[in-house]
Design a protein around this motif. Structure first.
Motif, PDB file in Angstrom:
ATOM      1  N   ILE A   1       0.812  -1.050  -0.191  1.00 46.89           N
ATOM      2  CA  ILE A   1       0.290  -0.030   0.082  1.00 46.89           C
ATOM      3  C   ILE A   1       0.669   1.116  -0.374  1.00 46.89           C
ATOM      4  O   ILE A   1       2.101   1.430   0.826  1.00 46.89           O
ATOM      5  CB  ILE A   1      -0.829   0.072   1.073  1.00 46.89           C
ATOM      6  N   HIS A   2       0.389   2.265  -1.239  1.00 44.44           N
ATOM      7  CA  HIS A   2       1.325   3.217  -0.910  1.00 44.44           C
ATOM      8  C   HIS A   2       0.112   4.533  -0.042  1.00 44.44           C
ATOM      9  O   HIS A   2      -1.156   4.497  -1.074  1.00 44.44           O
ATOM     10  CB  HIS A   2       2.140   3.690  -2.477  1.00 44.44           C
ATOM     11  N   ILE A   3       0.403   5.172   0.727  1.00 46.24           N
ATOM     12  CA  ILE A   3      -0.383   6.261   1.753  1.00 46.24           C
ATOM     13  C   ILE A   3      -0.157   7.925   1.208  1.00 46.24           C
ATOM     14  O   ILE A   3       1.267   8.068   1.520  1.00 46.24           O
ATOM     15  CB  ILE A   3      -0.461   5.948   2.677  1.00 46.24           C
ATOM     16  N   TYR A   4      -1.330   8.918   1.163  1.00 47.09           N
ATOM     17  CA  TYR A   4      -1.173   9.663   0.770  1.00 47.09           C
ATOM     18  C   TYR A   4      -1.628  11.172   1.535  1.00 47.09           C
ATOM     19  O   TYR A   4      -2.555  11.035   2.108  1.00 47.09           O
ATOM     20  CB  TYR A   4      -1.191  10.088  -0.774  1.00 47.09           C
ATOM     21  N   GLU A   5      -0.633  12.040   2.283  1.00 47.70           N
ATOM     22  CA  GLU A   5      -1.860  13.068   3.306  1.00 47.70           C
ATOM     23  C   GLU A   5      -0.386  14.270   3.256  1.00 47.70           C
ATOM     24  O   GLU A   5       0.580  14.078   3.606  1.00 47.70           O
ATOM     25  CB  GLU A   5      -1.448  12.234   4.972  1.00 47.70           C
ATOM     26  N   PRO A   6      -1.300  15.450   2.709  1.00 43.17           N
ATOM     27  CA  PRO A   6      -0.533  16.614   1.990  1.00 43.17           C
ATOM     28  C   PRO A   6      -0.311  17.598   3.737  1.00 43.17           C
ATOM     29  O   PRO A   6       1.270  18.149   3.177  1.00 43.17           O
ATOM     30  CB  PRO A   6      -0.816  17.149   1.344  1.00 43.17           C
ATOM     31  N   VAL A   7      -1.183  17.276   4.469  1.00 42.19           N
ATOM     32  CA  VAL A   7      -1.579  17.923   5.305  1.00 42.19           C
ATOM     33  C   VAL A   7       0.205  17.783   6.395  1.00 42.19           C
ATOM     34  O   VAL A   7      -0.105  16.912   6.956  1.00 42.19           O
ATOM     35  CB  VAL A   7      -2.761  18.488   6.312  1.00 42.19           C
ATOM     36  N   PRO A   8       0.690  18.415   6.496  1.00 42.47           N
ATOM     37  CA  PRO A   8       2.192  17.969   7.343  1.00 42.47           C
ATOM     38  C   PRO A   8       1.657  17.675   8.971  1.00 42.47           C
ATOM     39  O   PRO A   8       3.079  16.295   9.206  1.00 42.47           O
ATOM     40  CB  PRO A   8       2.670  19.571   8.227  1.00 42.47           C
ATOM     41  N   MET A   9       0.619  18.438   9.610  1.00 39.28           N
ATOM     42  CA  MET A   9       0.530  17.844  10.869  1.00 39.28           C
ATOM     43  C   MET A   9       0.063  16.443  11.049  1.00 39.28           C
ATOM     44  O   MET A   9      -0.141  15.339  11.863  1.00 39.28           O
ATOM     45  CB  MET A   9       0.066  19.019  11.827  1.00 39.28           C
ATOM     46  N   PHE A  10      -1.043  16.575  10.064  1.00 42.99           N
ATOM     47  CA  PHE A  10      -1.234  15.243  10.026  1.00 42.99           C
ATOM     48  C   PHE A  10      -0.461  14.170   9.478  1.00 42.99           C
ATOM     49  O   PHE A  10      -0.594  12.844   9.828  1.00 42.99           O
ATOM     50  CB  PHE A  10      -2.646  15.424   8.824  1.00 42.99           C
ATOM     51  N   ASN A  11       0.549  13.616   8.707  1.00 46.08           N
ATOM     52  CA  ASN A  11       1.095  13.174   8.160  1.00 46.08           C
ATOM     53  C   ASN A  11       2.310  12.393   8.853  1.00 46.08           C
ATOM     54  O   ASN A  11       3.296  11.255   9.509  1.00 46.08           O
ATOM     55  CB  ASN A  11       2.159  13.239   6.631  1.00 46.08           C
ATOM     56  N   VAL A  12       2.478  13.396   9.757  1.00 47.31           N
ATOM     57  CA  VAL A  12       3.662  13.451  10.686  1.00 47.31           C
ATOM     58  C   VAL A  12       2.466  11.677  12.234  1.00 47.31           C
ATOM     59  O   VAL A  12       3.365  11.344  12.141  1.00 47.31           O
ATOM     60  CB  VAL A  12       4.055  14.282  12.118  1.00 47.31           C
TER      61      VAL A  12
END
Length: 279
Positions: free
Chosen positions: A122-133
Motif C-alpha cells: 500500500i502507498h498512502i498519501y497525506e499532504p497536511v504536515p501535522m496529519f502526516n507526522v
C-alpha cells in the motif's frame, strides 16, 4: 390501601398515555421529515442545468432535512446513504496487489482495514504536515509490529504539481476543502505539497513492469482508494484525461460536496460516465 392502589393505577395509566402520545408525535415527526426529504430530493432533481438527464446525482445531494443544511458528506445527512462497510466487500485483492490510498488523515483507518484483510502493498498519501507526522509514526509501528508493506508519502494528488497554502483554521480533516489557497490576508499559511496524480500512478505502476517490453505482469494498481476532502474532482479528471485510470483495476472514491468546486454536479456526472466505460 384502596386509595393508594387507585392512585398507583391512575399514575400508570397517565404514564402509558403520555408514552403513547410521545410515540405518536415522534412517528408524525419522522413521517414529516421523510416527506420533506422526498420533496427536497424532487426539487434538487429539477434544478435547471444541474445534471444531465441520465445522471441522478442531483437527486442525492447531501442535504440534511433535520437541520436544513447542505452537508459536505452523506456521513452527516442521517439518510443512510453512506455505504462505509460495503466498500470492503468483495474487493478483488490478494497479497500481490498494490493499493494507492489518497487522503489518509492522521490514522489511515481504511488502509488499516485493507491491510488486515489482504496484507498487500500500500502507498498512502497525506499532504497536511501535522496529519502526516502522526500518520507516519502510526504506520511505522504497523510496519515493525505487523510487517505491513506500506509507504507513507507526505504529499497529495491533484491535477498538477504545486504548493497549496492554507491557514491553520482552514485545516479541519473532515470538512475543509484543501485544494485552493487561503485568502491573501492570512500570513501564517501552511504549505501542502500536491503532485500530478497521473505521474504518481505511473511511478507506482512502474514497479509492476514485466521483463517483456511494453507489457505488465498484471494491472499495475489493483485499487485506487480516495477519501481526500475535495481532491477527488481534479485528481480523477486528471487520470481520466491522461488515460491512467485504465491501468487501475478498481477505483473507489468518497465524493465531497464543496461549493468551492465549480460545476461540481456536472463534473461528477462526467467522471461517472467516463469510468462507466472502463470500470
Amino acid at each position: 390501601m384502596q386509595f393508594i392502589s387507585l392512585s398507583t393505577a391512575h399514575v400508570k395509566l397517565v404514564s402509558t398515555a403520555a408514552i403513547l402520545c410521545l410515540t405518536v408525535l415522534l412517528l408524525k415527526s419522522y413521517w414529516r421529515i421523510a416527506r420533506l426529504e422526498i420533496q427536497i430530493s424532487s426539487l434538487l432533481c429539477d434544478l435547471p442545468g444541474s445534471c444531465p438527464a441520465e445522471c441522478d446525482v442531483c437527486c442525492q445531494l447531501p442535504y440534511n432535512a433535520r437541520t436544513g443544511e447542505m452537508m459536505v458528506h452523506h456521513l452527516h445527512t442521517e439518510r443512510g446513504l453512506w455505504n462505509e462497510e460495503k466498500r470492503f466487500v468483495s474487493l478483488p485483492l490478494t497479497k500481490e496487489s498494490v493499493v494507492v490510498y489518497v487522503g489518509a488523515n492522521t490514522e489511515g483507518r481504511d488502509g488499516k482495514t485493507i491491510m488486515d484483510m489482504f496484507g498487500c502493498t500500500i502507498h498512502i498519501y497525506e499532504p497536511v504536515p501535522m496529519f502526516n507526522v502522526q500518520l507516519a509514526k502510526l504506520w511505522d509501528g504497523y510496519r515493525s509490529k505487523l510487517g505491513y508493506n506500506a509507504t507513507v508519502h507526505n504529499y497529495g494528488l491533484g491535477s498538477s504539481t504545486r504548493t497549496v497554502l492554507l491557514s491553520p483554521e482552514d485545516i479541519d480533516g473532515q470538512s475543509t476543502f484543501g485544494m485552493a489557497n487561503s485568502g491573501a490576508e492570512v500570513t501564517n499559511k501552511i504549505p501542502l505539497q500536491i503532485r500530478e496524480a497521473a505521474t504518481v500512478l505511473r511511478e507506482v505502476g512502474s514497479s509492476r513492469l514485466s521483463p517483456v517490453p511494453g507489457t505488465v505482469t498484471s494491472m499495475p494498481v489493483s485499487l485506487l482508494h480516495v477519501n481526500c476532502e475535495g481532491c477527488e474532482w481534479e485528481m480523477l479528471e486528471n487520470i481520466i484525461h491522461t488515460g491512467e485510470h485504465e491501468h487501475v483495476r478498481t477505483i473507489q472514491f468518497g465524493s465531497h460536496y464543496f461549493t468551492q468546486v465549480t460545476n461540481i454536479t456536472a463534473r461528477y456526472c462526467w467522471i461517472r460516465s467516463q469510468l462507466n466505460k472502463t470500470h
